[in-house]
Design a protein around this motif. Structure first.
Motif, PDB file in Angstrom:
ATOM      1  N   PHE A  13      23.751 -18.987 -44.335  1.00 11.83           N
ATOM      2  CA  PHE A  13      23.400 -19.352 -42.930  1.00 11.83           C
ATOM      3  C   PHE A  13      23.762 -20.621 -42.685  1.00 11.83           C
ATOM      4  CE2 PHE A  13      19.655 -16.317 -43.916  1.00 11.83           C
ATOM      5  CZ  PHE A  13      20.398 -15.215 -43.258  1.00 11.83           C
ATOM      6  N   GLY A  29      27.531 -16.518 -36.649  1.00 11.41           N
ATOM      7  CA  GLY A  29      26.880 -16.050 -37.978  1.00 11.41           C
ATOM      8  C   GLY A  29      25.494 -16.411 -38.068  1.00 11.41           C
ATOM      9  N   GLN A  30      24.968 -17.668 -38.389  1.00 12.06           N
ATOM     10  CA  GLN A  30      23.391 -17.809 -38.159  1.00 12.06           C
ATOM     11  C   GLN A  30      22.886 -17.328 -36.768  1.00 12.06           C
ATOM     12  OE1 GLN A  30      22.563 -22.095 -38.394  1.00 12.06           O
ATOM     13  NE2 GLN A  30      20.845 -21.802 -39.635  1.00 12.06           N
ATOM     14  N   GLY A  31      21.656 -17.077 -36.974  1.00  8.68           N
ATOM     15  CA  GLY A  31      21.042 -16.193 -35.992  1.00  8.68           C
ATOM     16  C   GLY A  31      20.268 -17.200 -34.946  1.00  8.68           C
ATOM     17  N   TYR A 117      15.899 -10.607 -46.970  1.00  7.39           N
ATOM     18  CA  TYR A 117      16.356 -11.607 -46.222  1.00  7.39           C
ATOM     19  C   TYR A 117      16.422 -12.692 -47.123  1.00  7.39           C
ATOM     20  CZ  TYR A 117      15.546 -15.713 -43.180  1.00  7.39           C
ATOM     21  OH  TYR A 117      15.634 -16.902 -42.544  1.00  7.39           O
ATOM     22  N   ASN A 166      16.402  -7.804 -40.559  1.00  3.79           N
ATOM     23  CA  ASN A 166      17.239  -8.442 -40.525  1.00  3.79           C
ATOM     24  C   ASN A 166      18.003  -8.494 -42.027  1.00  3.79           C
ATOM     25  OD1 ASN A 166      19.117 -10.831 -40.524  1.00  3.79           O
ATOM     26  ND2 ASN A 166      17.745 -12.101 -40.520  1.00  3.79           N
ATOM     27  N   PHE A 313      21.242  -9.123 -33.589  1.00  4.54           N
ATOM     28  CA  PHE A 313      22.501  -9.076 -34.646  1.00  4.54           C
ATOM     29  C   PHE A 313      23.009  -7.604 -34.409  1.00  4.54           C
ATOM     30  CE2 PHE A 313      19.660 -11.747 -37.170  1.00  4.54           C
ATOM     31  CZ  PHE A 313      20.254 -12.892 -36.898  1.00  4.54           C
ATOM     32  N   ARG A 359      27.780  -8.786 -40.387  1.00  4.86           N
ATOM     33  CA  ARG A 359      27.051  -9.130 -39.502  1.00  4.86           C
ATOM     34  C   ARG A 359      27.419 -10.107 -38.305  1.00  4.86           C
ATOM     35  NH1 ARG A 359      21.420 -12.395 -40.173  1.00  4.86           N
ATOM     36  NH2 ARG A 359      22.569 -14.098 -39.390  1.00  4.86           N
TER      37      ARG A 359
HETATM   38  N1  GLN Z   1      17.104 -16.011 -40.009  1.00  5.05           N
HETATM   39  C1  GLN Z   1      18.390 -16.541 -39.417  1.00  5.05           C
HETATM   40  C2  GLN Z   1      19.688 -15.566 -39.647  1.00  5.05           C
HETATM   41  O1  GLN Z   1      19.244 -14.577 -40.276  1.00  5.05           O
HETATM   42  C3  GLN Z   1      18.863 -17.829 -40.245  1.00  5.05           C
HETATM   43  C4  GLN Z   1      17.653 -18.830 -40.544  1.00  5.05           C
HETATM   44  C5  GLN Z   1      18.171 -19.776 -41.473  1.00  5.05           C
HETATM   45  O2  GLN Z   1      19.088 -20.288 -41.332  1.00  5.05           O
HETATM   46  N2  GLN Z   1      17.425 -20.219 -42.618  1.00  5.05           N
HETATM   47  O3  GLN Z   1      20.686 -15.700 -39.333  1.00  5.05           O
END
Ligand code: GLN
Ligand code: PMP
Length: 384
Positions: A13, A29-31, A117, A166, A313, A359
């Motif tokens: 991320f 990218g990053q959520g 994750y 996720n 996502f 993703r």
């Molecule tokens: N959970 C967020 C994602 O999946 C990112 C969180 C983080 O950057 N640590 O994109």
């Protein structure tokens, strides 16, 4: 130096967000969302900062927030949590770390489900545990009964389960929840349930918590995050809920990680959980509409999307889209040629990663999503 960290790459991320900042790419990218962002809780946090306290709140969290979390779960998930069973943390990440540090003794085995994750595996290892990885099936992302059974041994103490998941944006099948519950009961396991996406489940589906399963009330740690509920990922305010004997141990681990979390954020989130149900539902609908808009755009470009039932996502299947590049090469190419950052799904695998899935985060303004689609439309003919 601890080899777990010495040899570890920077999380995908951070790595992709850095690349997006350097190149000026659209960051899918990053959520994190462009919106909706709950302005009401921001106003409440500012007000609390000016007019209430800026000193250490109680270690386990402000009573107002612990009550609000219990109340929110009672209304939305029919759970009968007592506020004393809620420990407030600095984000779900801290809750995961505290739970694993508190519940793992050196040599214990911990079941992790792949895709996973990225925080889970290093935290299990750092807590002295050995991860047993259970591969979910790669079409429906279900748990295979035999793979699960063969991963369990006499040292297995815990499982970590992320639902909604996720990166695959699935909600656990009721039969899988029942299987996990039975497994926990049969083998005396505790379930650490990362449910940070619980408020972002689409198409009218309910969120079902493993904690609701028969026998699981006393052996589940349920983890949530205000960042996801209110569209404020930078706030890093979360919580973990568990029956009193477990909650007491979790609090002990939390006291030496962060001890407590900013009081104004806690007051604001407490009021938000008490008063913002309509906003939370509207935000969910808006994300669902963004999902539909973006998926339609991807499909119009000939990209095959997997179903997205929850989260921010959607995943594209490169092989099914007629693309032979692997996920990392595709992400490199679209960064350079389309100005779009995405996340290769192989980053969510500890072993035997699939390399045909990528993703994208759709929690962005329509205009941003459209610009990303336009960039992809320019790049794809070169990549095919
Ligand atoms: N959970 C967020 C994602 O999946 C990112 C969180 C983080 O950057 N640590 O994109
Ligand atoms: N768990 C999962 C599955 C996540 O996707 C995220 C972040 N998106 C987190 C934990 C971390 O949540 P927080 O930002 O509250 O630490």
């Amino acid at each position: 130096m601890n080899p777990i960290y010495r040899d570890m790459p920077t999380t995908i991320f951070e790595a992709m967000s850095m690349r997006a900042r350097e190149t000026g790419a659209i960051n899918l990218g990053q959520g994190f969302p462009d919106g909706p962002i709950n302005q009401q809780v921001i106003v409440m946090a500012c007000d609390a900062m000016h007019h209430r306290s800026n000193q250490y709140p109680p270690m386990v969290g402000l009573p107002e927030l612990r009550e609000a979390v219990a109340g929110w779960y009672a209304r939305h998930q029919a759970l009968d949590l007592n506020p004393a069973e809620v420990v407030v943390t600095s984000g779900a990440t801290e809750a995961i770390a505290a739970a694993l540090l508190a519940l793992i003794s050196p040599g214990d085995e911990v079941l992790l489900f792949q895709p996973l994750y990225d925080a889970y595996l290093p935290l299990v290892q750092r807590a002295g545990g050995t991860a047993r990885i259970v591969d979910m099936d790669r079409t429906r992302w279900r748990i295979d009964r035999d793979s699960l059974a063969s991963a369990i041994g006499p040292r297995t103490r815990l499982l970590v389960f992320n639902d909604p998941m996720n990166p695959m944006s699935t909600c656990a099948h009721p039969d899988d929840l029942a299987l996990l519950a039975r497994t926990c009961l049969d083998h005396d396991l505790i379930a650490v349930c990362d449910e940070v996406w619980e408020a972002l489940v689409y198409d009218g589906a309910p969120h079902r918590s493993l904690m609701q399963q028969p026998g699981m009330r006393e052996r589940t740690v349920k983890i949530g995050s205000a960042g996801k509920i209110f569209g404020l990922t930078g706030w890093k305010l979360g919580w973990m809920c568990a029956a009193p004997p477990i909650a007491r141990v979790l609090a002990k681990a939390h006291q030496f990680l962060t001890f407590t979390s900013p009081p104004h954020l806690q007051w604001a989130v407490a009021e938000g959980l008490d008063t913002q149900d309509a906003w939370i539902a509207a935000a969910r609908d808006e994300h669902q509409a963004s999902r539909d808009f973006f998926c339609a755009g991807l499909q119009a470009l000939g990209l095959a999307t997997l179903p997205s039932a929850a989260t921010y996502f959607v995943t594209v299947d490169l092989a099914a889209s007629g693309l032979v590049l692997d996920d990392i090469a595709f992400c490199e190419q679209i960064l350079a040629r389309a100005g779009v950052a995405a996340i290769p799904i192989s980053a969510f695998y500890a072993e035997s990663a699939p390399t045909h899935l990528v993703r994208f985060c759709f929690a962005k303004h329509r205009s941003t999503l459209q610009t990303a689609l336009d960039g992809l439309a320019r790049a794809l003919p070169v990549l095919r």
